[in-house]
Design an enzyme around this catalytic site. Structure first.
Site, PDB file in Angstrom:
ATOM      1  N   VAL A 126       0.819  -1.209   0.000  1.00 26.85           N
ATOM      2  CA  VAL A 126       0.000   0.000   0.000  1.00 26.85           C
ATOM      3  C   VAL A 126       0.854   1.260   0.000  1.00 26.85           C
ATOM      4  CG1 VAL A 126      -0.175   0.065   2.525  1.00 26.85           C
ATOM      5  CG2 VAL A 126      -1.981   1.117   1.136  1.00 26.85           C
ATOM      6  N   LYS A 127       2.098   1.157   0.488  1.00 29.47           N
ATOM      7  CA  LYS A 127       2.964   2.327   0.601  1.00 29.47           C
ATOM      8  C   LYS A 127       3.419   2.872  -0.748  1.00 29.47           C
ATOM      9  CE  LYS A 127       3.123   2.583   5.122  1.00 29.47           C
ATOM     10  NZ  LYS A 127       2.647   3.764   5.874  1.00 29.47           N
ATOM     11  N   ASP A 128       3.221   2.117  -1.821  1.00 30.62           N
ATOM     12  CA  ASP A 128       3.552   2.640  -3.150  1.00 30.62           C
ATOM     13  C   ASP A 128       2.764   3.914  -3.448  1.00 30.62           C
ATOM     14  OD1 ASP A 128       5.094   0.390  -3.371  1.00 30.62           O
ATOM     15  OD2 ASP A 128       4.163  -0.322  -5.216  1.00 30.62           O
TER      16      ASP A 128
END
Length: 356
Positions: free
Chosen positions: A58-60
């Site tokens: 999700v950090k992308d």
């Protein structure tokens, strides 16, 4: 094992729009129907498959959003250096973005993080500095070291994922709209854990606005974090007890990202590590999903929220990343025993703990 591995029950209504210089389109991940848990609760439990992003988490979304915001504001020029303090996944996302857009990437991270993350960062070309894990108030905290390192360089930015609200804005513009469209606006609750606060704040703000306040937004919290006590006491308490095996979530303060939404959070759920570990194994067995501990914690919280909201409710959460970056821990008998968590695995699932 469930025959419906990775069910996606809602259409992917968003069209991927690759960004110039970044060939992997971030976002537009499917929303997976978790069949076994849904049938047990009489609700629809949905997980956003963020492990399908180019960098695997999700950090992308935050990584790309923060870099694009810095470019737009003229804070970084071609050939510059991107510096961040991260538990791993944001660094991995930044390393992907930096390779594609021509920046050098420097990462400071707590030395408590998994070796898989460190190895991957270096493989992607990042310069990695594992440092002792100390409290945020300590000047040697990995975030402060990243900030100070960037200040000494020309044409460099410290991305400041915890307090740079471009993080939450990225989720407001992408994650929230995707979930709303994929559920066709039929969403009773959204819940996830928070580290920087960007995912919960950005996604939650969009869903609350779009539903005119009808969709409840809850925070899930591991042991060792103050956020559960802060929210359940109406902002009066910041009790921090215990510690957690989950990585990258839990917090000792209200970050700027979380601060944009914390007063609108409907409630908070405290999720013990034992429940998260049990769910790691249950998801592998019943859904064929190989998830990390923070994803499993989110699923536990989604089940508990669905039970609170009642039969027939629809609840979505975030499947942050896969277990590949943690397998030497989560599936190691010795590691689980050392943490007192071996008995958390249901007896018929202990066969999956194959590493010594």
């Amino acid at each position: 094992m469930s025959s419906g591995i990775g069910r996606q029950i809602f259409k992917r209504t968003f069209t991927s729009r690759p960004v110039d210089g970044f060939t992997g389109a971030v976002g537009n991940t499917p929303l997976i129907y978790l069949k076994t848990l849904s049938e047990k609760t009489g609700c629809r439990i949905l997980g956003k498959a963020e492990f399908q992003n180019p960098g695997g988490s999700v950090k992308d979304r935050a990584a790309l959003g923060i870099v694009l915001d810095a470019e737009k504001r003229g804070r970084i020029k071609p050939g510059g250096t991107v510096v961040e303090g991260t538990a791993g996944n944001t660094g991995i996302g930044l390393a992907h973005v930096c390779r594609a857009r021509g920046y050098k990437c420097v990462i400071f991270m707590p030395n408590t993080q998994s070796q898989e993350k460190i190895d991957l960062l270096r493989m992607l070309g990042a310069e990695v500095y594992p440092v002792p894990a100390v409290a945020y108030e300590n000047p040697k905290n990995y975030n402060h070291q990243a900030r100070d390192f960037a200040r000494e360089l020309d044409n460099a930015i410290w991305t400041d994922q915890f307090d740079n609200t471009a993080n939450a804005e990225a989720h407001y513009r992408t994650t929230g709209p995707e979930i709303w469209e994929q559920t066709e606006g039929k969403l009773d609750g959204f819940v996830c854990a928070t580290g920087t606060g960007g995912t919960l704040a950005g996604t939650g703000r969009y869903l609350l606005e779009k539903s005119a306040g009808k969709t409840q937004v809850w925070l899930a919290d591991p042991p060792g974090s103050v956020l559960h006590s802060y929210i359940t006491s109406g902002g009066k308490l910041k009790e921090r007890t215990g510690s957690s095996i989950t990585e990258g979530i839990g917090q000792g303060r209200i970050t700027n990202n979380l601060g944009t939404f914390v007063n609108d959070v409907s409630g908070a759920l405290h999720i013990p590590d034992e429940k998260s570990i049990a769910m790691v194994y249950e998801m592998l067995d019943t859904e064929g999903l190989y998830l990390g501990a923070s994803s499993a914690l989110n699923v536990v919280a989604a089940v508990e929220l669905a039970q609170k909201l009642g039969k027939g409710s629809t609840v979505a959460t975030i499947l942050c990343d896969g277990a590949y970056r943690y397998q030497s821990r989560l599936f190691s008998k010795k590691w689980l025993q050392a943490k007192g968590l071996e008995d958390a695995i249901p007896g018929h699932l202990k066969k999956y703990a194959v590493l010594d």
